[in-house]
Write a protein that holds these residues in place. Sequence first.
Motif, PDB file in Angstrom:
ATOM      1  N   ALA A 186       0.818  -1.217   0.000  1.00  0.00           N
ATOM      2  CA  ALA A 186       0.000   0.000   0.000  1.00  0.00           C
ATOM      3  C   ALA A 186       0.848   1.262   0.000  1.00  0.00           C
ATOM      4  O   ALA A 186       0.387   2.321  -0.448  1.00  0.00           O
ATOM      5  N   ALA A 187       2.076   1.162   0.491  1.00  0.00           N
ATOM      6  CA  ALA A 187       2.947   2.338   0.514  1.00  0.00           C
ATOM      7  C   ALA A 187       3.202   2.886  -0.885  1.00  0.00           C
ATOM      8  O   ALA A 187       3.548   4.064  -1.038  1.00  0.00           O
ATOM      9  N   ASP A 188       3.015   2.064  -1.923  1.00  0.00           N
ATOM     10  CA  ASP A 188       3.182   2.533  -3.302  1.00  0.00           C
ATOM     11  C   ASP A 188       2.033   3.433  -3.746  1.00  0.00           C
ATOM     12  O   ASP A 188       2.119   4.089  -4.786  1.00  0.00           O
ATOM     13  N   ARG A 189       0.947   3.420  -2.999  1.00  0.00           N
ATOM     14  CA  ARG A 189      -0.238   4.242  -3.292  1.00  0.00           C
ATOM     15  C   ARG A 189      -0.763   4.001  -4.709  1.00  0.00           C
ATOM     16  O   ARG A 189      -1.166   4.933  -5.407  1.00  0.00           O
ATOM     17  N   ASP A 190      -0.767   2.777  -5.109  1.00  0.00           N
ATOM     18  CA  ASP A 190      -1.261   2.424  -6.440  1.00  0.00           C
ATOM     19  C   ASP A 190      -2.781   2.280  -6.369  1.00  0.00           C
ATOM     20  O   ASP A 190      -3.288   1.355  -5.727  1.00  0.00           O
TER      21      ASP A 190
ATOM     22  N   GLN B 173      -2.688   4.387   4.320  1.00  0.00           N
ATOM     23  CA  GLN B 173      -1.402   4.655   3.687  1.00  0.00           C
ATOM     24  C   GLN B 173      -1.547   5.419   2.365  1.00  0.00           C
ATOM     25  O   GLN B 173      -0.564   5.943   1.843  1.00  0.00           O
ATOM     26  N   PHE B 174      -2.761   5.490   1.833  1.00  0.00           N
ATOM     27  CA  PHE B 174      -2.982   6.182   0.562  1.00  0.00           C
ATOM     28  C   PHE B 174      -3.230   7.677   0.745  1.00  0.00           C
ATOM     29  O   PHE B 174      -3.345   8.408  -0.237  1.00  0.00           O
TER      30      PHE B 174
ATOM     31  N   LEU C  64       1.209   3.834  10.502  1.00  0.00           N
ATOM     32  CA  LEU C  64       0.393   2.718  10.025  1.00  0.00           C
ATOM     33  C   LEU C  64       1.232   1.533   9.568  1.00  0.00           C
ATOM     34  O   LEU C  64       0.690   0.468   9.273  1.00  0.00           O
ATOM     35  N   LEU C  65       2.544   1.709   9.517  1.00  0.00           N
ATOM     36  CA  LEU C  65       3.425   0.581   9.220  1.00  0.00           C
ATOM     37  C   LEU C  65       3.585  -0.322  10.435  1.00  0.00           C
ATOM     38  O   LEU C  65       4.016  -1.464  10.304  1.00  0.00           O
TER      39      LEU C  65
END
Length: 376
Positions: free
Chosen positions: A139-143, A182-183, A350-351
């Motif tokens: 989710a950290a990639d915010r795709d 995370q987004f 949130l990690l």
Amino acid sequence: MAVLKRAVAAAMLAVAAVSSVAATPEQEALDRLARMRAMPAASAGQEAQQQRRDLDAAWRWFGNNRTAALPVLRRELAAELKKPRPSQLVLLDVGYFLRALGEPPDRALSMQALLAIDPAGIVPQTQGQQLFRFVHASAADRDPRLFPLIDKVFLRGDVTVLVPQHGYTVDATSVCIYLYGQFGARAEQHLRGLLNDRAVVNRVLEVLMWVGSPDSVPAVAPLLDSADADTFARAATFMLRAGGPQGRDALLAFDPRKLQGKARQFYMQTRPQLAGMRFDTLVQQLSDSPPSEKAPAPRRLDDAAARQLLSSLFASYGSYEGIQPIELALAAMPAPQLIDELLRLRERSLLRISGEALADIDTTNTLINTLRFRDN
């Protein structure tokens, strides 16, 4: 006799050669992948738990032989993705392994595997916890391509996640908070688009309480007219927790005369709080006790000291141990800058997956909402 001995010796050498080939790390990796592909669709319960143990054993072997395993896993996962019906377990476990223990360039292939997982397939039904870990790591990639998977499996589902090292189970709503949070603003915008879906509106509101902002007040305000008492309570709570001055004003402008039952009772309990929703009163909520009892009086931090404190929080992934949150609320740094830094801190927090992390995130959210009432 000599001929027989030579034949036996040759046979033994052949067996040894085969064993040697089978024992190479590459062949072992291929064998483990073959067993993974051959696993039948497990039902929930003990059968799925046993399957998870078998998959975890493969993970441990891959991890212990990472250098030899990675090239095989990359090649085999790429080949799997080209199949009309790829193995869902290979997509899940090999994809997640490459995300967690691969090299940075492996992330693109890992994301392809994650996006190829069937949201209605066997993986969400029997391996929901592992899927959560995979999505959480990605989710950290915010795709935004991940939203349909998150919506289907987690927002509309009921996945909980055991964190054995903390003796803690992440409930279904918190699972969504960890993923959507995370987004950043992109998730908030996405969730606003689901507020008219009666099947998920209550959970969407619960998540927005943690990851939302005053930007969502116009979309949430109509839900104050909901005939459902639970929806009303969640909408009102969002206004109080994340809506800032705009949320307060929306509640003050609301006409409660048509409320009945539990909704009216909730509103009457909430209404007195509105008069005290201003910075000088809200900031006191950040102090757990009078300073003379448990802590020194809060310092008035200048800009440099505030940045140093934020840096410490960032390094600890948002742990407030030994830190007085009120000092940040009173810091000389302009409120908009503080809010931006705290939003970054929330995403980093949130990690951490634990009950303590959620408590710290709640503190960060209280700080953010309080600062929205500060003049500068």
